[in-house]
Design a protein around this motif. Structure first.
Motif, PDB file in Angstrom:
ATOM      1  N   GLY A   1      16.794  -3.941  -6.473  1.00 49.02           N
ATOM      2  CA  GLY A   1      17.718  -4.878  -5.840  1.00 49.02           C
ATOM      3  C   GLY A   1      18.597  -4.249  -4.779  1.00 49.02           C
ATOM      4  N   PHE A   2      18.149  -3.137  -4.203  1.00 53.84           N
ATOM      5  CA  PHE A   2      18.931  -2.468  -3.166  1.00 53.84           C
ATOM      6  C   PHE A   2      18.533  -2.994  -1.786  1.00 53.84           C
ATOM      7  CE2 PHE A   2      18.699   1.269  -6.296  1.00 53.84           C
ATOM      8  CZ  PHE A   2      19.834   0.850  -6.954  1.00 53.84           C
ATOM      9  N   ASN A   3      19.530  -3.389  -1.020  1.00 56.62           N
ATOM     10  CA  ASN A   3      19.332  -3.891   0.330  1.00 56.62           C
ATOM     11  C   ASN A   3      19.514  -2.718   1.301  1.00 56.62           C
ATOM     12  OD1 ASN A   3      19.068  -5.493   2.589  1.00 56.62           O
ATOM     13  ND2 ASN A   3      21.144  -6.319   2.475  1.00 56.62           N
ATOM     14  N   ILE A   4      18.418  -2.168   1.773  1.00 54.76           N
ATOM     15  CA  ILE A   4      18.454  -0.925   2.550  1.00 54.76           C
ATOM     16  C   ILE A   4      18.869  -1.192   3.990  1.00 54.76           C
ATOM     17  CG2 ILE A   4      17.123   1.098   3.281  1.00 54.76           C
ATOM     18  CD1 ILE A   4      15.136   0.273   0.968  1.00 54.76           C
ATOM     19  N   LYS A   5      19.892  -0.483   4.442  1.00 50.67           N
ATOM     20  CA  LYS A   5      20.383  -0.594   5.812  1.00 50.67           C
ATOM     21  C   LYS A   5      20.370   0.800   6.439  1.00 50.67           C
ATOM     22  CE  LYS A   5      21.733  -4.982   5.318  1.00 50.67           C
ATOM     23  NZ  LYS A   5      21.205  -6.103   6.105  1.00 50.67           N
ATOM     24  N   ILE A   6      19.737   0.917   7.590  1.00 47.84           N
ATOM     25  CA  ILE A   6      19.604   2.226   8.233  1.00 47.84           C
ATOM     26  C   ILE A   6      20.121   2.169   9.665  1.00 47.84           C
ATOM     27  CG2 ILE A   6      18.012   4.068   8.905  1.00 47.84           C
ATOM     28  CD1 ILE A   6      16.099   3.063   6.746  1.00 47.84           C
TER      29      ILE A   6
ATOM     30  N   GLN B   1      24.029  -3.388  -1.370  1.00 46.40           N
ATOM     31  CA  GLN B   1      23.744  -2.703  -0.116  1.00 46.40           C
ATOM     32  C   GLN B   1      23.606  -1.195  -0.312  1.00 46.40           C
ATOM     33  OE1 GLN B   1      25.378  -3.521   4.243  1.00 46.40           O
ATOM     34  NE2 GLN B   1      26.946  -2.603   2.985  1.00 46.40           N
ATOM     35  N   MET B   2      22.598  -0.614   0.332  1.00 46.16           N
ATOM     36  CA  MET B   2      22.396   0.830   0.294  1.00 46.16           C
ATOM     37  C   MET B   2      22.254   1.300   1.748  1.00 46.16           C
ATOM     38  SD  MET B   2      19.566   3.033  -1.852  1.00 46.16           S
ATOM     39  CE  MET B   2      20.463   3.069  -3.419  1.00 46.16           C
ATOM     40  N   ARG B   3      23.332   1.914   2.271  1.00 51.41           N
ATOM     41  CA  ARG B   3      23.387   2.279   3.683  1.00 51.41           C
ATOM     42  C   ARG B   3      23.121   3.770   3.893  1.00 51.41           C
ATOM     43  NH1 ARG B   3      29.416   0.379   4.395  1.00 51.41           N
ATOM     44  NH2 ARG B   3      29.379   1.410   2.348  1.00 51.41           N
TER      45      ARG B   3
ATOM     46  N   PHE C   1      32.757   5.346   5.744  1.00 48.96           N
ATOM     47  CA  PHE C   1      32.100   4.357   4.893  1.00 48.96           C
ATOM     48  C   PHE C   1      33.019   3.929   3.749  1.00 48.96           C
ATOM     49  CE2 PHE C   1      27.786   5.910   6.398  1.00 48.96           C
ATOM     50  CZ  PHE C   1      27.405   4.693   6.940  1.00 48.96           C
ATOM     51  N   ASP C   2      33.776   4.888   3.215  1.00 45.79           N
ATOM     52  CA  ASP C   2      34.671   4.595   2.099  1.00 45.79           C
ATOM     53  C   ASP C   2      35.774   3.627   2.518  1.00 45.79           C
ATOM     54  OD1 ASP C   2      35.497   5.108  -0.655  1.00 45.79           O
ATOM     55  OD2 ASP C   2      37.250   6.075   0.245  1.00 45.79           O
ATOM     56  N   LYS C   3      36.232   3.744   3.758  1.00 44.13           N
ATOM     57  CA  LYS C   3      37.284   2.857   4.267  1.00 44.13           C
ATOM     58  C   LYS C   3      36.730   1.489   4.646  1.00 44.13           C
ATOM     59  CE  LYS C   3      40.148   6.643   6.058  1.00 44.13           C
ATOM     60  NZ  LYS C   3      40.673   7.322   7.279  1.00 44.13           N
ATOM     61  N   ASN C   4      35.413   1.416   4.865  1.00 41.81           N
ATOM     62  CA  ASN C   4      34.774   0.154   5.250  1.00 41.81           C
ATOM     63  C   ASN C   4      33.598  -0.130   4.315  1.00 41.81           C
ATOM     64  OD1 ASN C   4      36.124  -0.453   8.058  1.00 41.81           O
ATOM     65  ND2 ASN C   4      35.567   1.711   8.091  1.00 41.81           N
ATOM     66  N   PRO C   5      33.880  -0.382   3.043  1.00 37.83           N
ATOM     67  CA  PRO C   5      32.796  -0.521   2.057  1.00 37.83           C
ATOM     68  C   PRO C   5      31.862  -1.700   2.313  1.00 37.83           C
ATOM     69  CG  PRO C   5      34.907  -1.215   1.122  1.00 37.83           C
ATOM     70  CD  PRO C   5      35.209  -0.576   2.440  1.00 37.83           C
ATOM     71  N   LYS C   6      32.291  -2.674   3.113  1.00 37.45           N
ATOM     72  CA  LYS C   6      31.453  -3.829   3.379  1.00 37.45           C
ATOM     73  C   LYS C   6      30.838  -3.793   4.781  1.00 37.45           C
ATOM     74  CE  LYS C   6      33.933  -6.893   0.201  1.00 37.45           C
ATOM     75  NZ  LYS C   6      34.651  -8.190   0.054  1.00 37.45           N
ATOM     76  N   ALA C   7      31.086  -2.709   5.491  1.00 40.96           N
ATOM     77  CA  ALA C   7      30.508  -2.597   6.844  1.00 40.96           C
ATOM     78  C   ALA C   7      28.997  -2.565   6.749  1.00 40.96           C
ATOM     79  CB  ALA C   7      31.023  -1.325   7.522  1.00 40.96           C
ATOM     80  N   THR C   8      28.331  -3.330   7.602  1.00 40.87           N
ATOM     81  CA  THR C   8      26.892  -3.404   7.570  1.00 40.87           C
ATOM     82  C   THR C   8      26.262  -2.598   8.702  1.00 40.87           C
ATOM     83  OG1 THR C   8      26.919  -5.436   8.890  1.00 40.87           O
ATOM     84  CG2 THR C   8      26.916  -5.673   6.501  1.00 40.87           C
ATOM     85  N   LEU C   9      25.040  -2.164   8.469  1.00 40.30           N
ATOM     86  CA  LEU C   9      24.271  -1.447   9.481  1.00 40.30           C
ATOM     87  C   LEU C   9      23.026  -2.277   9.778  1.00 40.30           C
ATOM     88  CD1 LEU C   9      24.445   2.130   7.935  1.00 40.30           C
ATOM     89  CD2 LEU C   9      25.905   1.217   9.722  1.00 40.30           C
ATOM     90  N   SER C  10      22.270  -1.861  10.770  1.00 42.27           N
ATOM     91  CA  SER C  10      21.026  -2.545  11.078  1.00 42.27           C
ATOM     92  C   SER C  10      20.054  -2.400   9.919  1.00 42.27           C
ATOM     93  CB  SER C  10      20.411  -1.984  12.364  1.00 42.27           C
ATOM     94  OG  SER C  10      20.189  -0.599  12.239  1.00 42.27           O
ATOM     95  N   ALA C  11      19.345  -3.440   9.592  1.00 41.62           N
ATOM     96  CA  ALA C  11      18.435  -3.404   8.441  1.00 41.62           C
ATOM     97  C   ALA C  11      17.174  -2.635   8.775  1.00 41.62           C
ATOM     98  CB  ALA C  11      18.080  -4.829   8.014  1.00 41.62           C
ATOM     99  N   GLU C  12      16.574  -2.030   7.755  1.00 40.32           N
ATOM    100  CA  GLU C  12      15.292  -1.301   7.904  1.00 40.32           C
ATOM    101  C   GLU C  12      14.193  -2.301   8.225  1.00 40.32           C
ATOM    102  OE1 GLU C  12      12.048   1.439   7.510  1.00 40.32           O
ATOM    103  OE2 GLU C  12      14.136   1.483   8.156  1.00 40.32           O
TER     104      GLU C  12
END
Length: 254
Positions: free
Chosen positions: A60-65, A206-208, A243-254
């Motif tokens: 269930g990990f949503n991979i963001k790279i 999310q797994m960034r 990342f710790d200061k922005n725990p909900k920040a998203t990156l582009s998806a794999e």
């Protein structure tokens, strides 16, 4: 409510090991053939990437790279990242498309099923044995000549969960300088939160991962090992704090 969380965590851990074992059992004949010759390693690597993605998606990990720079398939690199979770190996395989060989501690070879292939495809090191470290250097040299890359988690192990990023060992940076290959730092932002070594913890989400710009080594000599190590450590440490200061920040998806 707490009782149900503990039940979930137990089942979640069991599910992880099922996901680890299932593709290995199903693909066992093909996997065994793929490790018979070193020249077939790129094919084994493709199977390993499928195995890794199967596990991460199944958990269930949503991979963001996010990639600041993309490795060229025709070149060799030294990939390094922070180490916080059993999923670090899987995420590294998913994030990096260049065939690489892990350099890791020999204890991982004792893991059932996984350890069988890990021992035959990775470079194992006994950090208490100087002769083992010399053998590692020679095996790394051989793999680089075959056009492969190398991956090392430079903390040398998984630190206590209160530690953001442990001190780095010299090995990865010394080898990168000796062989003139770039360092490719990666920051794993969420692996500790998603699936740490604490049994009753973790969950889907999310797994960034961020692949930083490469650090060149061709103009460096062995005396620059400490500076190269510190610069790489600071880069990953600072990114972890962001990342710790922005725990909900998203990156582009794999």
């Amino acid at each position: 409510m707490r009782f149900f969380k503990y039940i979930f965590w137990i089942l979640y851990r069991v599910w992880f090991y099922i996901l680890v074992a299932l593709p290995i059992i199903v693909l066992m004949p093909i996997l065994i053939v793929s490790i018979l010759k070193e020249s077939w390693y790129p094919f084994f690597f493709k199977l390993a990437r499928f195995w890794a993605k199967f596990i991460l998606i199944g958990m269930g990990f949503n991979i963001k790279i996010q990639r600041e720079q993309i490795p060229e398939l025709s070149k060799s690199y030294m990939f390094v990242a922070n180490h916080t979770s059993m999923t670090d190996i899987m995420l590294m395989l998913v994030a990096v498309k260049n065939p690489f060989v892990f350099v890791g501690k020999k204890e991982l070879a004792k893991i059932p099923l996984f350890g069988f292939f890990y021992k035959r495809t990775s470079i194992l090191v006994d950090r208490s044995n100087p002769k083992s470290r010399q053998a590692v250097y020679l095996r790394v040299q051989k793999r680089l000549k075959q056009g492969l890359s190398i991956c090392i988690f430079p903390e040398g192990g998984v630190p206590d969960e209160s530690v953001i990023l442990d001190e780095f060992k010299d090995g990865a940076f010394r080898m990168a300088i000796n062989h003139g290959i770039p360092i490719v730092p990666l920051t794993f932002a969420d692996n500790k939160k998603r699936f740490s070594y604490t049994f009753f913890s973790g969950g889907p989400g999310q797994m960034r991962v961020k692949i930083h710009r490469f650090i060149k080594t061709e103009d460096l000599n062995i005396k620059d090992t400490q500076l190269l190590k510190e610069n790489t450590h600071n880069l990953i440490f600072n990114e972890l704090q962001i990342f710790d200061k922005n725990p909900k920040a998203t990156l582009s998806a794999e």
